[in-house]
Design a protein around this motif. Structure first.
Motif, short mmCIF file in Angstrom:
data_model
loop_
_atom_site.label_atom_id
_atom_site.label_comp_id
_atom_site.label_asym_id
_atom_site.label_seq_id
_atom_site.Cartn_x
_atom_site.Cartn_y
_atom_site.Cartn_z
N SER A 41 -4.36 -16.73 -9.53
CA SER A 41 -4.79 -15.51 -10.19
C SER A 41 -5.45 -14.55 -9.22
CB SER A 41 -5.75 -15.84 -11.34
OG SER A 41 -6.24 -14.67 -11.93
N SER A 42 -6.32 -15.06 -8.38
CA SER A 42 -7.02 -14.19 -7.44
C SER A 42 -6.07 -13.60 -6.41
CB SER A 42 -8.15 -14.96 -6.74
OG SER A 42 -7.62 -16.02 -5.98
N ARG A 43 -5.08 -14.41 -6.00
CA ARG A 43 -4.11 -13.89 -5.02
C ARG A 43 -3.22 -12.83 -5.64
NH1 ARG A 43 -2.24 -19.19 -1.42
NH2 ARG A 43 -4.26 -19.46 -0.40
N TRP A 44 -2.86 -13.01 -6.93
CA TRP A 44 -2.05 -12.00 -7.61
C TRP A 44 -2.85 -10.71 -7.78
CZ3 TRP A 44 2.42 -10.21 -8.55
CH2 TRP A 44 2.66 -9.32 -9.60
N ALA A 45 -4.13 -10.86 -8.10
CA ALA A 45 -4.98 -9.68 -8.24
C ALA A 45 -5.10 -8.95 -6.91
CB ALA A 45 -6.36 -10.08 -8.75
N ALA A 46 -5.25 -9.72 -5.84
CA ALA A 46 -5.34 -9.10 -4.51
C ALA A 46 -4.05 -8.37 -4.15
CB ALA A 46 -5.66 -10.17 -3.47
N PHE A 47 -2.92 -8.99 -4.55
CA PHE A 47 -1.63 -8.35 -4.28
C PHE A 47 -1.52 -7.01 -5.02
CE2 PHE A 47 2.76 -7.75 -3.48
CZ PHE A 47 3.37 -7.38 -4.66
N ARG A 48 -1.97 -7.00 -6.29
CA ARG A 48 -1.94 -5.77 -7.06
C ARG A 48 -2.83 -4.70 -6.43
NH1 ARG A 48 -0.21 -5.36 -12.20
NH2 ARG A 48 -1.95 -4.01 -12.73
N GLN A 49 -3.97 -5.14 -5.91
CA GLN A 49 -4.88 -4.19 -5.29
C GLN A 49 -4.28 -3.57 -4.04
OE1 GLN A 49 -7.86 -2.98 -6.14
NE2 GLN A 49 -7.86 -4.06 -8.09
N ARG A 50 -3.38 -4.29 -3.39
CA ARG A 50 -2.80 -3.79 -2.15
C ARG A 50 -1.72 -2.74 -2.38
NH1 ARG A 50 -3.00 -9.29 -0.53
NH2 ARG A 50 -0.77 -9.53 -0.91
N ARG A 51 -1.21 -2.62 -3.61
CA ARG A 51 -0.16 -1.65 -3.87
C ARG A 51 -0.76 -0.25 -3.85
NH1 ARG A 51 2.89 -3.36 -9.20
NH2 ARG A 51 0.75 -3.20 -9.95
N LYS A 52 -0.29 0.56 -2.94
CA LYS A 52 -0.83 1.90 -2.77
C LYS A 52 0.26 2.94 -2.98
CE LYS A 52 -4.98 0.60 -1.08
NZ LYS A 52 -6.30 1.02 -1.60
N VAL A 53 -0.17 4.13 -3.35
CA VAL A 53 0.74 5.26 -3.50
C VAL A 53 0.22 6.41 -2.64
CG1 VAL A 53 1.63 7.01 -5.10
CG2 VAL A 53 1.46 4.61 -5.82
N ASP A 54 1.10 6.97 -1.81
CA ASP A 54 0.74 8.14 -1.01
C ASP A 54 0.82 9.36 -1.92
OD1 ASP A 54 0.76 10.43 0.66
OD2 ASP A 54 1.54 9.28 2.34
N LEU A 55 -0.30 10.02 -2.13
CA LEU A 55 -0.35 11.13 -3.08
C LEU A 55 0.47 12.33 -2.63
CD1 LEU A 55 -4.04 11.03 -4.36
CD2 LEU A 55 -1.98 10.23 -5.52
N ARG A 56 0.68 12.49 -1.31
CA ARG A 56 1.56 13.59 -0.88
C ARG A 56 2.98 13.32 -1.34
NH1 ARG A 56 2.80 15.39 5.29
NH2 ARG A 56 3.98 13.44 5.21
N ASP A 57 3.42 12.07 -1.23
CA ASP A 57 4.76 11.72 -1.73
C ASP A 57 4.84 11.95 -3.24
OD1 ASP A 57 5.52 10.99 0.80
OD2 ASP A 57 5.50 8.83 0.42
N LEU A 58 3.79 11.56 -3.95
CA LEU A 58 3.80 11.73 -5.41
C LEU A 58 3.79 13.21 -5.79
CD1 LEU A 58 3.86 10.56 -8.19
CD2 LEU A 58 1.43 10.00 -8.00
N LEU A 59 3.11 14.05 -5.01
CA LEU A 59 3.16 15.49 -5.23
C LEU A 59 4.59 16.01 -5.05
CD1 LEU A 59 2.13 18.39 -5.53
CD2 LEU A 59 1.36 18.30 -3.13
N ALA A 60 5.25 15.58 -3.97
CA ALA A 60 6.62 16.03 -3.72
C ALA A 60 7.56 15.59 -4.84
CB ALA A 60 7.11 15.49 -2.38
N ASN A 72 11.36 5.67 -11.48
CA ASN A 72 12.26 5.03 -10.52
C ASN A 72 11.67 5.03 -9.12
OD1 ASN A 72 14.11 4.68 -12.58
ND2 ASN A 72 15.44 6.38 -11.96
N THR A 73 10.88 6.05 -8.81
CA THR A 73 10.28 6.15 -7.47
C THR A 73 8.99 5.35 -7.38
OG1 THR A 73 11.18 8.41 -7.36
CG2 THR A 73 9.59 7.77 -5.67
N PHE A 74 8.19 5.38 -8.43
CA PHE A 74 6.91 4.68 -8.45
C PHE A 74 6.82 3.83 -9.73
CE2 PHE A 74 6.14 8.70 -6.16
CZ PHE A 74 5.73 8.19 -4.93
N PRO A 75 7.55 2.72 -9.78
CA PRO A 75 7.61 1.93 -11.02
C PRO A 75 6.28 1.35 -11.47
CG PRO A 75 8.65 0.76 -9.18
CD PRO A 75 8.39 2.15 -8.71
N GLU A 76 5.32 1.21 -10.56
CA GLU A 76 4.05 0.60 -10.91
C GLU A 76 3.04 1.61 -11.47
OE1 GLU A 76 3.82 1.69 -6.48
OE2 GLU A 76 5.32 1.15 -7.98
N VAL A 77 3.40 2.89 -11.49
CA VAL A 77 2.48 3.94 -11.94
C VAL A 77 2.65 4.17 -13.45
CG1 VAL A 77 2.10 6.43 -11.82
CG2 VAL A 77 2.25 5.10 -9.72
#
Length: 343
Positions: A33-52, A107-112
Motif C-alpha cells: 500500500s505504501s509503495r503504491w501510494a508513493a508511486f501515485r505521488q510520483r506522477r506529475k503533470v507539467d502545467l505548461r503542457d497542460l496549458l498547451a 487521452n493525454t492526461f488519463p490520471e487527471v
C-alpha cells in the motif's frame, strides 16, 4: 510425491494455499500500500503542457461548435430547467465539442480529474499534436510540475448555448480551466466564430491584459441577459440609479468584456467595469475566467467576497462579482447582502 498410503486432498491443498496467500498479504499489505501510494505521488503533470493541451482542446471544440452552427445541424433539445425556470438547451454543438475537448485532455492526461458540463459515452481517440503555441513558449517555461491528483480540470464545451441557438454567436465561447488544490491556475477562453483565444497561467504569463482605466463611480456592470431585470435593482442599490447595466450571454464573454481585447477583436466585445451574477452558477462556466482575472491581478469572488473553491461539487452557490484594475474589496463592501439560496 506423498508418502505411500497418504493421499492429498485437492480441496485441502487449495485451502492451505489460500491460507498461505492470506498470511503473506497480511504481512506485506502495508508495504504494498505504501509503495503504491508513493508511486501515485510520483506522477506529475507539467502545467505548461497542460496549458498547451487546454488551448488545443478549446480550439478543437470551437471548430465543432462553428461547423454545427454553420451547417444548421443543431438538433436542439432541452436538458431541463434552471433554478430561474429558463430552459437549458442541448445541441449537437455542445456534444461534439465535448467529445473533442474531454477526450483530448483525458487521452493525454488519463490520471487527471476532468469535469465537463456535458456527459456522453462516445470515445474519441483524438490525441495531442504535441504542439506548444509560440506565445506560450515565449512566456512560459517548462518544468512546472505538480502532482496529478492535485489537478481538477473544468471544461465548458459551449458557453452561451441559448444565444448559440438564437444566432447570437458573439457571446459563444469554449473554455478550459485547470485548478490545482482548488485554486484556478490556468484559464483558456476561445471564441469559435472569430478564432481568438485568450489564455493565462497564474504567476507565469498571459496573452491578455487589463484595460488602461476603469470606472467605479458608477461602473458599467455586465450581467446575464436571461435575468437582467432581476439583477438591475440589486446593481442600482449598490452603485446608484445612473449605473449602466449591460445584459450579455455567456460567462466567458462577460470576463472578456473586462479586459483589453486585441484591435481586431475589440469592436465585437462590450466593455464593462464589473461582472456580477446573483444566482447559482456552475464552476465550468466561471473557472477559466477566474484564472485569467487572477493572473492579471484581478479577482472573482462570491458576492460576500469569499474565494471560490474549484474542486468538489460543480455548483457555486454564492453568486459572483468579478473585477480587475479596481479595488475589489471596496466593490464587495458596496454590494447589498443577498442570499442566493432564496433566489
Amino acid at each position: 510425491m506423498a508418502p505411500m498410503g497418504i493421499r492429498l486432498s485437492p480441496l485441502g491443498v487449495a485451502v492451505f494455499c489460500l491460507l498461505g496467500v492470506g498470511v503473506i498479504y497480511h504481512l506485506y499489505a502495508g508495504v504494498i500500500s505504501s509503495r503504491w501510494a508513493a508511486f501515485r505521488q510520483r506522477r506529475k503533470v507539467d502545467l505548461r503542457d497542460l496549458l498547451a493541451v487546454s488551448v488545443e482542446a478549446a480550439v478543437l471544440g470551437g471548430r465543432e461548435v462553428k461547423t454545427v452552427r454553420e451547417e444548421n445541424t443543431l438538433k436542439e433539445k432541452s436538458k431541463g430547467k434552471t433554478r430561474e425556470g429558463a430552459s437549458e438547451p442541448l445541441t449537437m454543438g455542445d456534444l461534439q465539442s465535448h467529445r473533442k475537448m474531454f477526450n483530448l485532455i483525458k487521452n493525454t492526461f488519463p490520471e487527471v480529474t476532468v469535469h465537463s458540463e456535458e456527459h456522453d459515452s462516445v470515445v474519441d481517440k483524438v490525441t495531442w499534436s504535441r504542439d506548444i503555441p509560440a506565445d506560450i513558449l515565449d512566456k512560459i517555461d517548462g518544468g512546472k510540475d505538480v502532482p496529478a491528483e492535485s489537478i481538477t480540470v473544468w471544461i465548458d464545451p459551449l458557453d452561451a448555448t441559448q444565444e448559440y441557438t438564437e444566432h447570437l454567436v458573439k457571446y459563444v465561447t469554449t473554455m478550459v480551466c485547470v485548478a490545482v488544490d482548488g485554486k484556478p491556475v490556468i484559464g483558456v477562453i476561445h471564441q469559435p466564430f472569430t478564432g481568438f483565444t485568450a489564455w493565462a497561467f497564474v504567476g507565469q504569463g498571459s496573452n491578455m491584459r487589463p484595460r488602461s482605466s476603469y470606472s467605479v463611480s458608477p461602473p458599467k456592470v455586465i450581467v446575464s441577459r436571461s435575468h437582467s431585470g432581476e439583477v438591475k435593482s440589486y446593481v442600482q442599490d449598490a452603485f446608484g440609479n445612473s449605473t449602466t447595466i449591460i445584459g450579455a450571454g455567456g460567462a466567458g464573454y462577460k470576463v472578456l468584456s473586462l479586459l483589453e481585447m486585441p484591435p481586431s477583436e475589440a469592436g465585437s466585445i462590450d466593455q464593462a467595469d464589473v461582472y456580477i451574477h446573483t444566482t447559482f452558477i456552475k464552476k465550468w462556466d466561471i473557472c477559466a475566467g477566474a484564472a485569467i482575472l487572477t493572473a492579471l491581478g484581478g479577482q472573482m469572488t462570491t458576492l460576500e467576497g469569499e474565494d471560490i473553491d474549484y474542486s468538489g461539487t460543480p455548483v457555486n452557490k454564492g453568486g459572483l462579482v468579478a473585477s480587475v484594475g479596481v479595488d475589489h474589496a471596496a466593490l464587495v463592501e458596496r454590494l447589498p447582502h443577498r442570499d442566493p439560496n432564496k433566489h
